[in-house]
Design an enzyme around this catalytic site. Sequence first.
Site, mmCIF file in Angstrom:
data_model
loop_
_atom_site.group_PDB
_atom_site.id
_atom_site.type_symbol
_atom_site.label_atom_id
_atom_site.label_comp_id
_atom_site.label_asym_id
_atom_site.label_seq_id
_atom_site.Cartn_x
_atom_site.Cartn_y
_atom_site.Cartn_z
ATOM 1 N NE ARG A 54 -36.999 22.647 56.404
ATOM 2 C CZ ARG A 54 -36.224 23.699 56.186
ATOM 3 N NH1 ARG A 54 -35.978 24.548 57.156
ATOM 4 N NH2 ARG A 54 -35.682 23.891 55.000
ATOM 5 C CE LYS A 98 -25.583 38.286 45.135
ATOM 6 N NZ LYS A 98 -25.329 38.117 46.583
ATOM 7 N N GLY A 138 -34.988 27.182 47.760
ATOM 8 C CA GLY A 138 -35.957 27.596 48.763
ATOM 9 C C GLY A 138 -37.032 28.515 48.229
ATOM 10 N N GLY A 192 -30.490 24.868 50.189
ATOM 11 C CA GLY A 192 -29.050 24.799 49.939
ATOM 12 C C GLY A 192 -28.606 23.426 49.472
HETATM 13 P P1 ADP Z 1 -33.997 30.042 45.176
HETATM 14 O O1 ADP Z 1 -34.118 30.239 46.657
HETATM 15 O O2 ADP Z 1 -35.203 29.372 44.574
HETATM 16 O O3 ADP Z 1 -32.717 29.357 44.808
HETATM 17 P P2 ADP Z 1 -32.956 32.722 44.818
HETATM 18 O O4 ADP Z 1 -32.754 32.847 46.285
HETATM 19 O O5 ADP Z 1 -31.775 32.617 43.957
HETATM 20 O O6 ADP Z 1 -33.968 31.497 44.490
HETATM 21 O O7 ADP Z 1 -33.751 33.991 44.272
HETATM 22 C C1 ADP Z 1 -35.021 34.369 44.733
HETATM 23 C C2 ADP Z 1 -35.159 35.863 44.782
HETATM 24 O O8 ADP Z 1 -34.824 36.447 43.543
HETATM 25 C C3 ADP Z 1 -36.573 36.258 45.067
HETATM 26 O O9 ADP Z 1 -36.635 36.886 46.324
HETATM 27 C C4 ADP Z 1 -36.932 37.218 43.938
HETATM 28 O O10 ADP Z 1 -37.647 38.353 44.364
HETATM 29 C C5 ADP Z 1 -35.576 37.624 43.407
HETATM 30 N N1 ADP Z 1 -35.661 38.079 42.001
HETATM 31 C C6 ADP Z 1 -36.190 37.415 40.962
HETATM 32 N N2 ADP Z 1 -36.133 38.142 39.844
HETATM 33 C C7 ADP Z 1 -35.562 39.319 40.179
HETATM 34 C C8 ADP Z 1 -35.241 40.519 39.451
HETATM 35 N N3 ADP Z 1 -35.514 40.630 38.143
HETATM 36 N N4 ADP Z 1 -34.654 41.529 40.126
HETATM 37 C C9 ADP Z 1 -34.396 41.416 41.448
HETATM 38 N N5 ADP Z 1 -34.658 40.330 42.183
HETATM 39 C C10 ADP Z 1 -35.242 39.285 41.562
HETATM 40 MG MG MG Z 2 -33.208 31.682 47.997
#
Ligand code: ADP
Ligand code: MG
Length: 392
Positions: free
Chosen positions: A36, A198, A349, A372
């Site tokens: 960063r 989620k 992230g 975010g």
């Molecule tokens: P980002 O930060 O890229 O927006 P998220 O925070 O929404 O992504 O999600 C990332 C997390 O989702 C990771 O830690 C990953 O382990 C988890 N994940 C991905 N697939 C699954 C799954 N099938 N079941 C449970 N957790 C999952």
């Molecule tokens: Mg995330």
Amino acid sequence: MAKRTVKDLDVAGKRVIVRCDFNVPRKDGKITNDNRIIQALPTIKYLIENKAKIILMSHLGKVKTEEDKAKNDLRCVAERLSELVDTKVSFVPVTRGAELEDAVAALQDGEIVVMQNTRYEKGESKNDPELSAYWASLGDLFVEDAFGSVHRAHASTAGIPSILPNALGFLVEKEVKMLGAAVDTPQRPFIAIIGGAKVSDKIAVVDNLLKKADKVLIGGGMAYTFLKAKGYPIGKSLVEEDKVELAKEYLAKAGDKLVLPVDNVCADAFAEDANTKVVDSESIPADMMGLDIGPKSVELYRDALQGAKTVVWNGPMGVFEMKPFAQGTLAVCTAISELPDATTVIGGGDSAAAAIQLGFAEKFSHISTGGGASLEYMEGKELPGIAVISDK
Ligand code: ADP
Ligand code: MG
């Protein structure tokens, strides 16, 4: 209309406040990744060369208690920065008062003052007008370069620029240009890939991208809420029961624009050494959970990506942190990186971390630095720290 950038400001001899994102990860007080700080250098170096008197502000971590202050002292950032620039860098350990004002008054052209963590002030996250006015009084101009913080209307991100003449720094300019090119004015076909944990985190992204993209491919934990909405058994997979109805609505309105995994790597436990089995999406066993998209889904998604001119990816396809469940994310990463002439953008992230961890850092047109903030951009939301900056 395009926003003013730092090049549109006459900075020579002026006191220029720059809001940076110096929220670096640390262990035992030592910076573990200075990315960063590196990302902030183009704007800082431009201001040094153009003889501005530079005042840098940033938050670091969360500050709720007095102990949090010591834990999130910005001095380590000033020390690292001083190794990266060829000018005097002074650190001021306070966020207001004579010591700060004297340090600013003593600045010579091209020199830098780094102010203590903005979150030492309670008014920072409340966008307190008195605090904004005080900080604004320290400068003549304001530059917004903290992309990771522009989705927050805080005193240092939105308050100061509502008072001072302002512009975007090079980092935020690049983010807005790349995310805008992908989400707002995409070359078609435009494919979005959305995964992660989620549905509730991502439903606004799915919603906005369904309006803009030609196809939205779903993976990750959120896929199982959609599979449940289709009436399939999902075993012990991650599910948000209260989002199943919403998922049904999206499936109905999106038709075949919304693509779900057709098979999954299932496991009998959420563990690296779990027993695993690849099963079709209609038949996940009751005692197993889906932790990655399967090989048929990878093929399906690879085919859907062929010919794409724009790809936006947010959220890993599986639990990529564990090797047995990283394959889907790796394969999708590979497929995107092999597209001959597409604009490819990662926001989020964990997706950015996954791409970098899997060795794809150089293979994308853009990996957003703001988790975010990039998410909110993809949701089509206005980002207060950008909205406040004047148009050209
Ligand atoms: P980002 O930060 O890229 O927006 P998220 O925070 O929404 O992504 O999600 C990332 C997390 O989702 C990771 O830690 C990953 O382990 C988890 N994940 C991905 N697939 C699954 C799954 N099938 N079941 C449970 N957790 C999952
Ligand atoms: Mg995330």
